[in-house]
Design an enzyme around this catalytic site. Structure first.
Site, PDB file in Angstrom:
ATOM      1  N   HIS A 242      23.650  25.452  31.167  1.00  0.00           N
ATOM      2  CA  HIS A 242      22.454  26.156  31.658  1.00  0.00           C
ATOM      3  C   HIS A 242      21.425  25.184  32.217  1.00  0.00           C
ATOM      4  CE1 HIS A 242      23.309  30.215  30.443  1.00  0.00           C
ATOM      5  NE2 HIS A 242      23.628  29.833  29.236  1.00  0.00           N
TER       6      HIS A 242
ATOM      7  N   ASP B 170      44.635  31.117  39.925  1.00  0.00           N
ATOM      8  CA  ASP B 170      45.758  31.513  39.072  1.00  0.00           C
ATOM      9  C   ASP B 170      47.087  31.364  39.800  1.00  0.00           C
ATOM     10  OD1 ASP B 170      44.839  32.136  36.495  1.00  0.00           O
ATOM     11  OD2 ASP B 170      43.883  33.950  37.256  1.00  0.00           O
TER      12      ASP B 170
ATOM     13  N   CYS C 205      39.907  34.270  47.530  1.00  0.00           N
ATOM     14  CA  CYS C 205      38.701  34.214  46.705  1.00  0.00           C
ATOM     15  C   CYS C 205      38.804  33.182  45.582  1.00  0.00           C
ATOM     16  CB  CYS C 205      38.365  35.582  46.123  1.00  0.00           C
ATOM     17  SG  CYS C 205      39.612  36.207  44.999  1.00  0.00           S
TER      18      CYS C 205
ATOM     19  N   GLU D 264      47.752  36.775  42.657  1.00  0.00           N
ATOM     20  CA  GLU D 264      47.502  35.538  41.920  1.00  0.00           C
ATOM     21  C   GLU D 264      48.665  35.142  41.019  1.00  0.00           C
ATOM     22  OE1 GLU D 264      43.874  35.967  39.645  1.00  0.00           O
ATOM     23  OE2 GLU D 264      44.362  37.996  39.034  1.00  0.00           O
TER      24      GLU D 264
HETATM   25  C1  PEP Z   1      41.760  33.227  40.886  1.00  0.00           C
HETATM   26  O1  PEP Z   1      42.594  33.253  39.977  1.00  0.00           O
HETATM   27  O2  PEP Z   1      41.883  32.507  41.906  1.00  0.00           O
HETATM   28  C2  PEP Z   1      40.556  34.077  40.810  1.00  0.00           C
HETATM   29  C3  PEP Z   1      39.720  34.173  41.822  1.00  0.00           C
HETATM   30  O3  PEP Z   1      40.327  34.712  39.635  1.00  0.00           O
HETATM   31  P1  PEP Z   1      39.687  33.992  38.346  1.00  0.00           P
HETATM   32  O4  PEP Z   1      39.274  32.599  38.763  1.00  0.00           O
HETATM   33  O5  PEP Z   1      38.559  34.845  37.925  1.00  0.00           O
HETATM   34  O6  PEP Z   1      40.836  34.016  37.395  1.00  0.00           O
HETATM   35 MG    MG Z   2      42.494  34.837  38.508  1.00  0.00          MG
END
Ligand code: PEP
Ligand code: MG
Length: 620
Positions: A227, A499, A546, A475
Site C-alpha cells: 500500500h 495463466d 488481457c 488461459e
Molecule cells: C491471466 O491469466 O492472464 C489473467 C488475465 O487472469 P489473472 O491474472 O487474473 O489470473
Molecule cells: Mg488468469
C-alpha cells in the site's frame, strides 16, 4: 545494527521522544550509490531528511488470572484511541490528490473494520483470557497467527497476500504503540525540497506527506506492491523502497540524487552524478509532459488502424488512475476483491453497488466484468465459512478453480449474473468466464445466465433488450486448442497470457524456483495465442489480450502482427503502449509476427522482440 535517530513526538499518541546518537562522521565524505526497488518514477535532488520510528518496547508478558479483566479493558482503551486516530487521519484526506484519497480511504476503512468486531480483536481477547497474556503480547501473537495464515494461502496474487498480512500487522503495531504509550513519529517537520529517508514508512505515514513539499522518498524496507508504494505512486512522489542499508549510510543534510525509475539513490553525489541527475530531471519532466499529451490522442497506427486500449481493474480505488490513463473502458474487472477480507459472501445488492460504482465512473465506456476467479486456497476465511472448497487436492491450480467452482456452486454464479444484468441498464457491460477448458462449460454457464435473465424479466427488472455478451477467457492450452469450438459458444475471447503461460509450460506463476522457465514468449505460448486469435477472427468475433503481456510496449508489434486489436492492461502502462502503437505500421507488424512465429528457439524470439524498437521493423 540499525542506528536510531531523533524523533518528533506525535501529540495524539502520548508522551516521550527518543533523541538518538548521530552516525559516525567518517561515513560522511564519499559518494555512495545504493540500489533499491523503484516504486514511483521521477527524479529527486535534495538534502536528506532522515526519520525513523522508535520501536515500541513491548516484551512478551504473562499476567495473573485476576488481571485478565484489566488487560481486556486496556485493550479496549487502545482500540478506542486507535479508532480515533484513524478517523482523524481520514478527516485529513481531503487535502490529498484524488488518487491518493481513493487509495487510502478504503484502507483506512479496512483499519476501522479491524478495530471493530474483527478476528484480530476476538482472538486477542481470547488469548488474554485463555493464555493469560498481556494485551500487547496477545495482540502481536494473534496478528502474527493471522498473517501466517494469510501468507500461506495459495494465491497467484502474492502481492495481495502480502498487503493483507501487512494491514493486520499495521493495526497490531498501532495498538501496541497505544498500549505502551510509545509516540508515533511526526512528518510535519520535513523541510521543503528534502528527500525523506526512513527504515520503514506505513501507508498512514505516506498519507501525511505533502507532495508539493517533498522531493522524494527512500526507505530500507518495503516492496513494489504494498500500500505504501501504491500511495507514493498516487501522490506522484519519486520513490525507492527496499534500499537495504540506506538509513545507516544516509546522514541528515547530505545531498542525494534519487531516481524513482531505476531504483538508484546516490548519496553525497560528486559533480558528475549531480550533473547526470539534473539531466535526468529535465528529461523526465519532458517525457511526462509528452505522455500527458498522449492521453487525448487516439491509439492508431501510422497507417490508420485503430487499436482499443483498455484497463484491468483489481480494486475500485484504481478508478481515478484509469480515468487519467485515457483507457477506453475496462477490459478486465477482476471481481475477486468483492470476496476478499470477509467471512461471508457479498450478496447481489452489495455486488450491484460495486459494479454501479465502476460502470458509472466509466461514463459510457464498456466494462468487462469477469465472474469470480477463485479456487484452491485463495481465501481462508471463506473456506472456514464453507464457501470455497476446504480441501483442494494435490494440485489446486488444476482443481476446482474459476468457472469450474462456479458451475459446481451455481448460486454464486446466479447472484453475480443477476447483479451484472441489473447494472447493464446503466452502461455497456460484458461478462467474462474465467478458466474455461471445454465448450460445454460455456454452454452450461449460458443456460444459467439466460435463466437468471428470464427470472429478472419476470420480476420486471429493467434490462437491455439484448443481453450483454458472454465471453470466455482463453488461459489454458485446452481452451486455446479448442478455441474454434469454444468460439461457437462464446461471444468474445479474452486471452489471459499469465495463466496461459503457466499452464502451457507447467510453471507455477508464483514459484521462485521455476521462475526462469516462466516465459510468455515461449513459442508454445505464442502458437496457442495465434491459434485462438485466428479462430476468433475467422468468425469476426472480438478478441483481446488481457494478461501482463498486453502492457509491455515492446510486445505491441508482435501482438498487432498476430491480429490483436484490443489490449487490456494495468492503467499506468497505457500511455507507453499507445506511444508504441502510434509509431507502428500494421503491414510491418504482420511481417514481423510471421518472422517471430517461424522461430522455435525461445532465446531467438526474445532477441527479435527485444531488439525491435518501433521503426526498426522494416528491417525485420
Ligand atoms: C491471466 O491469466 O492472464 C489473467 C488475465 O487472469 P489473472 O491474472 O487474473 O489470473
Ligand atoms: Mg488468469
Amino acid at each position: 545494527m540499525k542506528i536510531e535517530k531523533s524523533e518528533r513526538p506525535d501529540t495524539k499518541a502520548g508522551a516521550g521522544t527518543a533523541e538518538t546518537p548521530r552516525k559516525p562522521a567518517a561515513r560522511k565524505a564519499r559518494e555512495h550509490v545504493i540500489r533499491g526497488i523503484p516504486v514511483s518514477p521521477g527524479i529527486a535532488i535534495g538534502p536528506i531528511f532522515d526519520t525513523t520510528e522508535v520501536p515500541a518496547e513491548a516484551p512478551r508478558r504473562r499476567i495473573a488470572a485476576d488481571q485478565a479483566e484489566t488487560e481486556k479493558q486496556r485493550l479496549a482503551d487502545a482500540v478506542a484511541l486507535s479508532r480515533k486516530q484513524i478517523i482523524k487521519l481520514k478527516s485529513r484526506l481531503s487535502i490529498l490528490p484524488e488518487e491518493a484519497q481513493e487509495e487510502l480511504a478504503p484502507l483506512l476503512d479496512a483499519y476501522v473494520m479491524m478495530l471493530g468486531n474483527s478476528r484480530l480483536l476476538r482472538g486477542a481477547r481470547k488469548r488474554i483470557e485463555n493464555e493469560l497474556l498481556a494485551a500487547e503480547t496477545a495482540v502481536q501473537d494473534e496478528a502474527e497467527a493471522i498473517a501466517v495464515v494469510i501468507l500461506a494461502a495459495r494465491d497467484d496474487d502474492k502481492a495481495g497476500l502480502n498487503r493483507r498480512a501487512g494491514e493486520v500487522r499495521e493495526i497490531a503495531r498501532r495498538l501496541t504503540r497505544n498500549l505502551t504509550a510509545t509516540p508515533f513519529r511526526s512528518l510535519k517537520g520535513v523541510p521543503e525540497g528534502a528527500i525523506l529517508v526512513a527504515e520503514e514508512l506505513t501507508p498512514a505515514d505516506a498519507a501525511l506527506l505533502d507532495p508539493s513539499r517533498i522531493a522524494g522518498v527512500a526507505t530500507d524496507e518495503g516492496g513494489a506492491d504494498g500500500h505504501t508504494a501504491i500511495m507514493l505512486r498516487a501522490l506522484g512522489i519519486p520513490s525507492i523502497l527496499g534500499v537495504s542499508g540506506l538509513s545507516e549510510s544516509a546522514m541528515r543534510g547530505d545531498q542525494a540524487v534519487l531516481d524513482g525509475s531505476t531504483g538508484v539513490i546516490v548519496l553525497r553525489p560528486g559533480e558528475k552524478a549531480l550533473e547526470k541527475g539534473r539531466e535526468s530531471l529535465t528529461a523526465f519532466a519532458k517525457e511526462r509532459a509528452k505522455l500527458a499529451k498522449l492521453r487525448r490522442l487516439p491509439a492508431v497506427t501510422t497507417d490508420g488502424e485503430p487499436v482499443e486500449l483498455q484497463a484491468n481493474l483489481e480494486i475500485p480505488a484504481e478508478l481515478p488512475l484509469i480515468a487519467q490513463s485515457g483507457a477506453q473502458g475496462i477490459g478486465l474487472l477482476r471481481t475477486e476483491f468483492l470476496f476478499m477480507n470477509r467471512e461471508d459472501l457479498p450478496d447481489e445488492e452489495a455486488q450491484l453497488a460495486a459494479y454501479t460504482q465502476v460502470v458509472d465512473a466509466m461514463g459510457g465506456d464498456p466494462v468487462t466484468i469477469r465472474v469470480l476467479d477463485w479456487g484452491g486456497e485463495k481465501d481462508m476465511e471463506a473456506q472456514a465459512s464453507g464457501i470455497a472448497p476446504t480441501h483442494t487436492g494435490p494440485n489446486p491450480a488444476l482443481g476446482l478453480r474459476g468457472l469450474r467452482l462456479l458451475l459446481k456452486r451455481p448460486e454464486l454464479l446466479e447472484a453475480q449474473f443477476a447483479a451484472i444484468l441489473r447494472v447493464a441498464e446503466r452502461g455497456p457491460v460484458r461478462i467474462l468466464l474465467p478458466l474455461v477448458t471445454n465448450p460445454n462449460e460455456v454452454k452450461q454457464a449460458r443456460e444459467i445466465y439466460e435463466r437468471v435473465a428470464r427470472r429478472l424479466r419476470r420480476k420486471g427488472v429493467a434490462m437491455p433488450e439484448t443481453l450483454p455478451d458472454l465471453g470466455a477467457m482463453i488461459e489454458t492450452p485446452g481452451a486455446a486448442l479448442a478455441a474454434d469450438a469454444i468460439a461457437l459458444e462464446a461471444d468474445f475471447f479474452a486471452i489471459g497470457t499469465n495463466d496461459l503461460a503457466m499452464y502451457t509450460l507447467a510453471v507455477d506463476r508464483a514459484e521462485v524456483d521455476v521462475a526462469h522457465l516462466y516465459d510468455p514468449l515461449h513459442p508454445a505460448v505464442l502458437r496457442l495465442m495465434q491459434f485462438a486469435t485466428e479462430a476468433a477472427l475467422r468468425l469476426r468475433m472480438p478478441v483481446s489480450v488481457c494478461g501482463e503481456m498486453a502492457g509491455n510496449p515492446r510486445l505491441v508489434p508482435l501482438l498487432l502482427g498476430l491480429g490483436i486489436r484490443c489490449l487490456s492492461m494495468n492503467a499506468s502502462a497505457i500511455p507507453r503502449v499507445k506511444q508504441a502503437i502510434r509509431a507502428l505500421d500494421i503491414a510491418d507488424c504482420a511481417r514481423f509476427a510471421r518472422r517471430v512465429m517461424e522461430q522455435s528457439d525461445p532465446e531467438r524470439i526474445h532477441e527479435l522482440v527485444m531488439s525491435n524498437a518501433p521503426g526498426a521493423l522494416e528491417k525485420a
